[in-house]
Design an enzyme around this catalytic site. Structure first.
Site, PDB file in Angstrom:
ATOM      1  N   GLU A  31      64.455  24.264   7.078  1.00  0.00           N
ATOM      2  CA  GLU A  31      65.244  25.476   7.865  1.00  0.00           C
ATOM      3  C   GLU A  31      66.453  25.779   7.237  1.00  0.00           C
ATOM      4  O   GLU A  31      67.224  24.863   6.731  1.00  0.00           O
ATOM      5  CB  GLU A  31      65.266  25.004   9.119  1.00  0.00           C
ATOM      6  N   ARG A 256      61.262   9.021   8.304  1.00  0.00           N
ATOM      7  CA  ARG A 256      62.459   9.574   7.589  1.00  0.00           C
ATOM      8  C   ARG A 256      63.234   8.562   6.653  1.00  0.00           C
ATOM      9  O   ARG A 256      62.981   7.265   6.859  1.00  0.00           O
ATOM     10  CB  ARG A 256      63.282   9.926   8.827  1.00  0.00           C
ATOM     11  N   LYS A 266      72.108  17.731   9.345  1.00  0.00           N
ATOM     12  CA  LYS A 266      72.863  18.925   8.757  1.00  0.00           C
ATOM     13  C   LYS A 266      73.809  19.135   9.786  1.00  0.00           C
ATOM     14  O   LYS A 266      74.944  19.823   9.440  1.00  0.00           O
ATOM     15  CB  LYS A 266      71.624  19.996   8.551  1.00  0.00           C
TER      16      LYS A 266
HETATM   17  P1  ATP Z   1      68.330  17.755   9.864  1.00  0.00           P
HETATM   18  O1  ATP Z   1      68.158  16.836  11.276  1.00  0.00           O
HETATM   19  O2  ATP Z   1      69.303  17.040   8.747  1.00  0.00           O
HETATM   20  O3  ATP Z   1      68.782  18.888  10.232  1.00  0.00           O
HETATM   21  P2  ATP Z   1      65.930  18.620   9.589  1.00  0.00           P
HETATM   22  O4  ATP Z   1      64.906  17.937   9.680  1.00  0.00           O
HETATM   23  O5  ATP Z   1      66.378  19.766  10.729  1.00  0.00           O
HETATM   24  O6  ATP Z   1      67.033  17.832   9.127  1.00  0.00           O
HETATM   25  P3  ATP Z   1      64.667  20.575   7.912  1.00  0.00           P
HETATM   26  O7  ATP Z   1      65.260  21.633   7.068  1.00  0.00           O
HETATM   27  O8  ATP Z   1      63.618  21.035   9.147  1.00  0.00           O
HETATM   28  O9  ATP Z   1      65.709  19.562   8.191  1.00  0.00           O
HETATM   29  O10 ATP Z   1      63.742  19.571   6.995  1.00  0.00           O
HETATM   30  C1  ATP Z   1      63.111  20.167   5.925  1.00  0.00           C
HETATM   31  C2  ATP Z   1      61.846  19.124   5.696  1.00  0.00           C
HETATM   32  O11 ATP Z   1      62.637  17.805   5.296  1.00  0.00           O
HETATM   33  C3  ATP Z   1      61.332  18.560   7.113  1.00  0.00           C
HETATM   34  O12 ATP Z   1      60.004  18.355   6.744  1.00  0.00           O
HETATM   35  C4  ATP Z   1      61.785  17.238   7.494  1.00  0.00           C
HETATM   36  O13 ATP Z   1      61.061  16.432   8.447  1.00  0.00           O
HETATM   37  C5  ATP Z   1      62.177  16.852   6.070  1.00  0.00           C
HETATM   38  N1  ATP Z   1      63.413  15.785   6.322  1.00  0.00           N
HETATM   39  C6  ATP Z   1      64.704  16.248   6.872  1.00  0.00           C
HETATM   40  N2  ATP Z   1      65.415  15.089   6.802  1.00  0.00           N
HETATM   41  C7  ATP Z   1      64.547  13.970   6.105  1.00  0.00           C
HETATM   42  C8  ATP Z   1      64.884  12.668   5.817  1.00  0.00           C
HETATM   43  N3  ATP Z   1      65.943  12.076   6.356  1.00  0.00           N
HETATM   44  N4  ATP Z   1      64.049  11.819   5.393  1.00  0.00           N
HETATM   45  C9  ATP Z   1      62.712  12.456   5.252  1.00  0.00           C
HETATM   46  N5  ATP Z   1      62.449  13.700   5.184  1.00  0.00           N
HETATM   47  C10 ATP Z   1      63.508  14.737   5.888  1.00  0.00           C
HETATM   48 MG    MG Z   2      65.095  20.937  11.455  1.00  0.00          MG
END
Ligand code: ATP
Ligand code: MG
Length: 541
Positions: A31, A256, A266
């Site tokens: 995102e 994760r 983020k």
């Molecule tokens: P955050 O919680 O840091 O904002 P998010 O999951 O909202 O992370 P996205 O931009 O939605 O961030 O993530 C893009 C992809 O990366 C998603 O498929 C998410 O599952 C994966 N992702 C995010 N953080 C991790 C992590 N710590 N380990 C593995 N994959 C991750």
């Molecule tokens: Mg997200």
């Protein structure tokens, strides 16, 4: 057939064997609401890596269904980070590209009696959802006719209603044991300007509804995501079956990556930047990919780390020291050696005149790296911490009357410590043993300690930056971090470095003998060495 090395590949192999799919398509779905972090490196490793292994394709998919938080700046940063990681996406796709189709699919659901416009507020919807042990109650608007739903949904799109006044909900099952299936909201009203579609839309699809559609429209065969989406899979599948997707993309969840001492979400990282706790998204202390790049962490080390941590089904926390061990291992094999003194103490050799070149291994772990010459003279700098006026037992570095080897040069005996009026040692005077030259030592003297040095006559002043973790304790930052912030995590030292470092390109990583791995840079015309990782290995294998 590809040999499976984790459970995702096993599932893919099954799908291939059963003929459900013939070619593999994945997507990396950030995102654009912030910069990518090392957790995303894991997600890229899984998505791009799996596609690569199966000679398939991986798209870059921007999940931009939340206009109030998303920006073009983030889109650009994300692109740059993926390129830096060395991954190539097949197509660049945005959820917003599909807004018209996603809307049409909603119309179809309404026509088939599978979705309805609901007037309950967000709070009312939450309250009527029930609990894990009790079923929810059906919305009084659930029985609206198809015609009325179509009219209201069209009016929602036309901007007739305020944010939150109405929403579109899937009609599934208010008594489902899975809360996500209790008539979830699939469209909401939001009068916000989108970074790509501007004001064209004032209704936006919810992630759970939009994602399976976007996956399908891109031809994604396997939608790899993190474990928190496991409970959402039935809804993912409901959307696919309801809309008759063939072949229906398959969602598979993996754990994760969580690292100790780091804030990874983020939302938190953004707060650090906004509060000025760090210099920006690319501060070398940040776990963002931009931060790691700026820190000088090599990409192969990040990939190696992701590979070693592996793809697991259960969440766990990984020690930051394990990540550092991977970085160290890579740099040990690849980084040339150099000498710099971080806290200089003058060392004068009273019985030496002139100068000579001594041989220095560019990288002693790599036979092919060769040697270079370093100029030795009577005026040197050594680390202040390598001299002790009152040495503890078994102290093998500089002490009065003791012998020590100056790395790749001679053995010296320490004869005198010059002190200032406050008793601080400001200079040590030594005599060298002419027959002790490294590589040709016939002196018979055993010097147990070896210390690094720089030639004071040619040395360059250097600003050295060292870093601590942003968090004081090791616990993973799921909760509020504000009280655990280490506001004293950047330290500047003013040292002396051998002049060869001046000629190195900015960005090159060096192992400073006995100190650590540092990235060379130039700041305000000054030589600067920025810590990548210390030499000390805290990781307990
Ligand atoms: P955050 O919680 O840091 O904002 P998010 O999951 O909202 O992370 P996205 O931009 O939605 O961030 O993530 C893009 C992809 O990366 C998603 O498929 C998410 O599952 C994966 N992702 C995010 N953080 C991790 C992590 N710590 N380990 C593995 N994959 C991750
Ligand atoms: Mg997200």
């Amino acid at each position: 057939m590809v040999e499976a090395s984790n459970f995702i590949e096993q599932m893919i192999n099954e799908d291939l064997a059963e003929g459900k799919v013939t070619a593999i398509q994945t997507r990396f779905p950030p995102e654009p609401n912030g910069y990518l972090h090392v957790g995303h490196a894991k997600s890229m490793f899984v998505n791009f890596g799996t596609a690569e292994k199966y000679k398939g394709k991986c798209n870059l998919f921007f999940d931009d269904t939340n206009p109030s938080k998303e920006k073009t700046e983030y889109v650009d940063a994300i692109r740059a980070d993926i390129r830096w990681m060395g991954y190539q996406w097949e197509k660049e796709v945005y959820a917003s590209d599909f807004f018209p189709v996603i809307y049409e699919f909603a119309i179809r659901l309404i026509k088939e009696g599978k979705a309805f416009v609901c007037d309950l507020s967000a709070d009312e919807i939450r309250e009527s959802r029930g609990t894990l042990t009790e079923p929810g109650t059906e919305s009084p608007y659930r029985t609206r006719s198809v015609e009325e739903n179509l009219r209201l949904f069209t009016e929602m799109k036309e901007g007739k209603y305020a944010d939150g006044e109405k929403c579109l909900r899937a009609k599934i099952d208010m008594s489902s044991p899975n809360m996500n299936l209790r008539d979830p909201v699939i469209y909401r009203i939001l009068h916000a300007t989108h970074h790509r579609t501007g004001d064209a839309w004032c209704i936006y699809p919810m992630y759970d509804y939009a994602h399976p559609i976007c996956d399908y429209l891109q031809g994604v065969t396997h939608s790899l995501c993190t474990l928190e989406f496991e409970d959402h899979r039935p809804l993912y599948d409901w959307v696919g079956y309801s809309l008759g997707f063939v072949p229906k993309p398959r969602q598979i969840e993996f754990a994760r990556l969580n690292l100790t001492n780091l804030v990874m979400s983020k939302r938190y990282l953004k707060k650090l930047v906004e509060d000025g706790a760090v210099h920006g998204w690319d501060d070398p202390r940040m776990p963002t990919l931009a931060g790691l790049r700026n820190r000088g962490i090599p990409v192969p080390a990040i990939k190696d780390f992701c590979e070693r941590v592996g793809i697991a089904k259960a969440n766990s926390e990984c020690e930051i020291s394990y990540f550092e061990a991977c970085v160290r291992e890579y740099l040990n094999a690849h980084a040339p050696r150099a000498m710099a003194v971080l806290d200089p103490l003058k060392l004068t050799i009273t019985n030496y005149e002139g100068s000579e070149e001594v041989d220095f291994d560019v990288n002693q772990t790599d036979e092919n790296a060769g040697k270079r010459k370093i100029l030795f003279s009577k005026n040197l700098y050594v680390e202040k911490s390598d001299f002790a006026l009152n040495p503890p037992p078994k102290y093998f570095r500089l002490k009065l009357g003791g012998y020590v080897r100056l790395k790749n040069a001679y053995i010296v005996r320490c004869d005198e410590a010059v002190q200032d009026e406050n008793g601080n040692v400001v200079e040590v005077k030594c005599t060298y043993v002419p027959s002790s030259r490294s590589g040709n030592d016939t002196s018979g003297i055993k010097a147990k300690g070896v210390i690094h040095w720089v030639n004071a006559e040619t040395a360059s002043p250097v600003v050295v930056k060292q870093y601590d973790y942003l968090l004081k304790d090791a616990e993973y930052a799921g909760q509020d971090f504000s009280e655990r912030m280490n506001y004293d995590s950047e330290h500047l030292l003013y040292g002396k470095a051998e002049p060869a470092l001046l000629d190195a390109p900015d960005g090159e990583a060096f192992q400073l003998m006995r100190t650590g791995y540092y990235k060379k840079c130039t700041e305000d015309g000054m030589l600067c060495l920025s810590e990548i990782v210390s030499l000390k290995d805290n990781f307990n294998k």
